[in-house]
Write an enzyme that holds these catalytic residues in place. Structure first.
Site, mmCIF file in Angstrom:
data_model
loop_
_atom_site.group_PDB
_atom_site.id
_atom_site.type_symbol
_atom_site.label_atom_id
_atom_site.label_comp_id
_atom_site.label_asym_id
_atom_site.label_seq_id
_atom_site.Cartn_x
_atom_site.Cartn_y
_atom_site.Cartn_z
ATOM 1 N N ARG A 51 0.847 -1.192 0.000
ATOM 2 C CA ARG A 51 0.000 0.000 0.000
ATOM 3 C C ARG A 51 0.883 1.243 0.000
ATOM 4 O O ARG A 51 1.875 1.312 0.728
ATOM 5 C CB ARG A 51 -0.945 -0.002 1.209
ATOM 6 N N ASP B 25 -4.704 -13.616 6.006
ATOM 7 C CA ASP B 25 -6.003 -13.272 5.430
ATOM 8 C C ASP B 25 -6.793 -14.527 5.074
ATOM 9 O O ASP B 25 -6.216 -15.570 4.758
ATOM 10 C CB ASP B 25 -5.762 -12.446 4.156
ATOM 11 N N HIS C 289 -10.971 -15.696 3.389
ATOM 12 C CA HIS C 289 -12.331 -15.343 2.985
ATOM 13 C C HIS C 289 -13.182 -16.597 3.027
ATOM 14 O O HIS C 289 -12.783 -17.642 2.500
ATOM 15 C CB HIS C 289 -12.334 -14.695 1.602
ATOM 16 N N LYS D 199 -19.065 -5.087 10.380
ATOM 17 C CA LYS D 199 -17.892 -5.859 10.787
ATOM 18 C C LYS D 199 -17.747 -5.886 12.305
ATOM 19 O O LYS D 199 -18.272 -5.031 13.023
ATOM 20 C CB LYS D 199 -16.630 -5.283 10.168
#
Length: 582
Positions: free
Chosen positions: A302, A322, A324, A406
């Site tokens: 980033r 991470d 999902h 969230k």
């Protein structure tokens, strides 16, 4: 916000106004910008009439105490835009703020001791509510006006303010302890990593630091494997077309590193979610495949502003633990509950028990995608999951991601500082037909879009390691230590015995090293202590003859004599059970 926090915010903002008055008295002709309260204090930005020196802070504090002792009222007045422009005619930054206000918006000013400032408030009623022994100016820094590098560089003066002197003292003591624990300082002392000034925000991991990094990564990998995750890996560079379809190009482009090849634009990935959707879509999926828990130690980049970078806590290149979870709507509560159980189990092994975890529930923001019906369902499912696993939380209205609500998990460290690490987010949008169009065949033989749960436990591995270093002041639990045992022969005569013990410890699967140097025993022990090695095994003639080791502990507890196999069993118990200590 609690009542105490609200009260402190008012005191700090009022103290900022007092500081501005003091600065203008000591630096005549200076220009005033903005001065809000912030966590643990306040700041004010100035265009000063002369450069500020370190000793000036003491003079400003002295003037502030004189002002506070005058018991001046803070008087609020509403004025017209024309009056405001006239009042601040010699203050260009205030004039800019006033001119940006929408027509008809109320403009208020506050005055104390003859000093007037543009401000919405609120403020304390009188300066006597600011304890003259409960504030301190901390430091100065450069800050561009409105955060724009093309605008003037201003001088920012930071301060802290509290209700009572003992609170200020406790805060300053905490800062002193935090400085001792600074991960950048300890990281250098333990030879964990370095960051090159010419390559800001990118970490060079040294052997000791990479050992710690690998221990944590392998630990998490085994935990998620047992919890039903499959591990994947997605490209580091992906095309603009994918980021446009996901919505990130429009909302996140300024934080992306962009590159070009064959007249096509690509981006270094700042997050992993679009890549995981692409894997999900690569073959026909059935409802029987769900939930599909897809994990990745995803390398992300980033484009953070260089001024915002901070050691390994905030970087440009990092890895996320991470994952999902692709599931049906009905599966959301169970999957969230399952994730929360995993997260708490992992945090416990790192020393963060339930009393050190704060959970926050963030609901729909004003700017969002998706229908209200989608949000009702997503927030309801998340609330049901919290109820299912008995999870208490603080509500954060309007703080959700643009695509869904969230849960955020904040860890409280040994100094009482909060660190937001874990998260799970409910997303109906990314897998939708309007975005990346992920589909599965339902029990009705029709196509459906899965719900996507974005989740991480540690967050950035780099940042989490920084948190661990500071939480434990570098003295990491034995199971995490890059070197668990230091063999210390008291004289070269005993090197062979030390080597034989070392081999037994290494053969048992532990990380150990021996100091065969020319230092005396005390010097070798001191070296091991500075390296924060949990166990020092001192061996001499007695130990060699009896097949024992003299175990010295990093925390200074009394030395123990153990048989070699006894020590190995002791160490195995501590490591296998992820004991937070030694």
């Amino acid at each position: 916000m609690s009542e105490k926090k609200e009260r402190l915010a008012v005191i700090r903002h009022s103290t900022a106004h007092v500081m501005a008055e003091a600065v203008l008295k000591l630096f005549p002709g200076s220009k005033v910008a903005i001065g809000p309260s912030i966590d643990n204090g306040f700041y004010y930005d100035f265009e000063l009439s002369r450069p500020i020196k370190e000793e000036d802070l003491a003079e400003i504090e002295k003037e502030m105490r004189r002002i506070v002792s005058g018991n001046h009222d803070f008087e609020r007045k509403v004025v017209s835009k024309e009056e405001a422009l006239s009042l601040f005619a010699d203050q260009p930054y205030k004039i800019e703020l006033i001119n940006e206000l929408p027509d008809g918006e109320e403009i208020s000013i506050y005055t104390q001791d003859g000093y007037t400032d543009l401000c919405r408030g609120p403020h304390v009623a009188n300066t006597k509510e600011i304890n003259s022994q409960s504030f301190k100016l901390m430091k100065t820094a450069g800050a561009y006006w409105r955060g724009d590098v093309k605008r003037p560089m201003l001088t920012r003066i930071y301060g802290t303010a509290w209700e009572k002197p003992n609170e200020l003292k406790e805060y300053l003591n905490m800062l002193a302890e935090a400085e001792k624990r600074d991960h950048r300082k300890i990281g250098k002392e333990l030879d964990f990593f370095h960051i090159d000034e010419e390559n800001p925000g990118e970490i060079f991991w040294h052997p000791n630091g990479w050992m710690l990094y690998s221990i944590i990564k392998d630990y998490v990998r085994e935990k998620i494997r047992k919890d039903g995750y499959v591990e994947v890996n997605t490209p580091f560079v992906m095309p603009r077309s994918l980021w446009e379809r996901s919505g990130h190009w429009a909302k996140y482009q300024e934080n992306m590193f962009i590159t070009e090849s064959e007249k096509r634009l690509f981006a270094l990935k700042p997050m992993n979610c679009p890549g995981h959707v692409e894997i999900f879509k690569n073959r026909l999926r059935s409802y029987k495949d769900l939930p599909l828990r897809m994990a990745e130690f995803g390398s992300c980049t980033r484009n953070e502003a260089s001024g915002a970078l901070h050691g390994i806590m905030r970087v440009r290149g990092f890895v996320q633990d991470d994952a999902h979870i692709f599931c049906t709507e009905d599966q959301i509560p169970e999957e969230v509950a399952k994730f929360c159980a995993l997260l708490k189990d992992i945090y416990k092994d790192f020393g963060f028990t339930d009393d050190k975890i704060v959970v926050k529930f963030s609901t729909r923001p004003e700017k969002r995608v998706g229908t209200d019906e989608d949000w009702d369902r997503a927030e309801g499912a998340l609330a049901d999951a919290c109820k299912k696993c008995g999870l208490e939380y603080e509500l954060q209205p309007g703080e959700g991601a643009f695509y869904g609500p969230k849960l955020e998990f904040t860890l409280i460290d040994a100094l009482g500082r909060p660190w937001q690490c874990g998260t799970i987010q409910v997303d109906y949008q990314l897998p939708s037909a309007e975005r990346l169009n992920a589909e599965y065949i339902g029990s009705d033989n029709a196509k459906h879009h899965p719900v996507m749960l974005h989740r991480a436990v540690l967050g950035s591995l780099e940042r989490f390691i920084g948190i661990l270093i500071e939480n434990f002041a570098g003295a990491l639990p034995a199971w995490l230590s890059y070197q668990q045992v230091a063999m210390i022969p008291v004289a070269p005569t005993f090197n062979d015995y030390a080597a034989s013990v070392l081999k037994q410890i290494e053969d048992a699967g532990f990380r150990a090293g021996a100091d065969y140097g020319t230092d005396n025993m005390k010097g070798k022990i001191k070296t091991a202590q500075l390296q924060k090695i949990p166990y020092m095994l001192v061996v001499g003639e007695k130990e060699m003859n009896e097949g024992t080791v003299a175990v010295r502990f990093r925390d200074g507890r009394p030395q123990q004599i153990m048989k070699v196999e006894e020590f190995i069993a002791y160490l195995k118990d501590k490591v296998d059970n992820h004991f937070v200590g030694i």
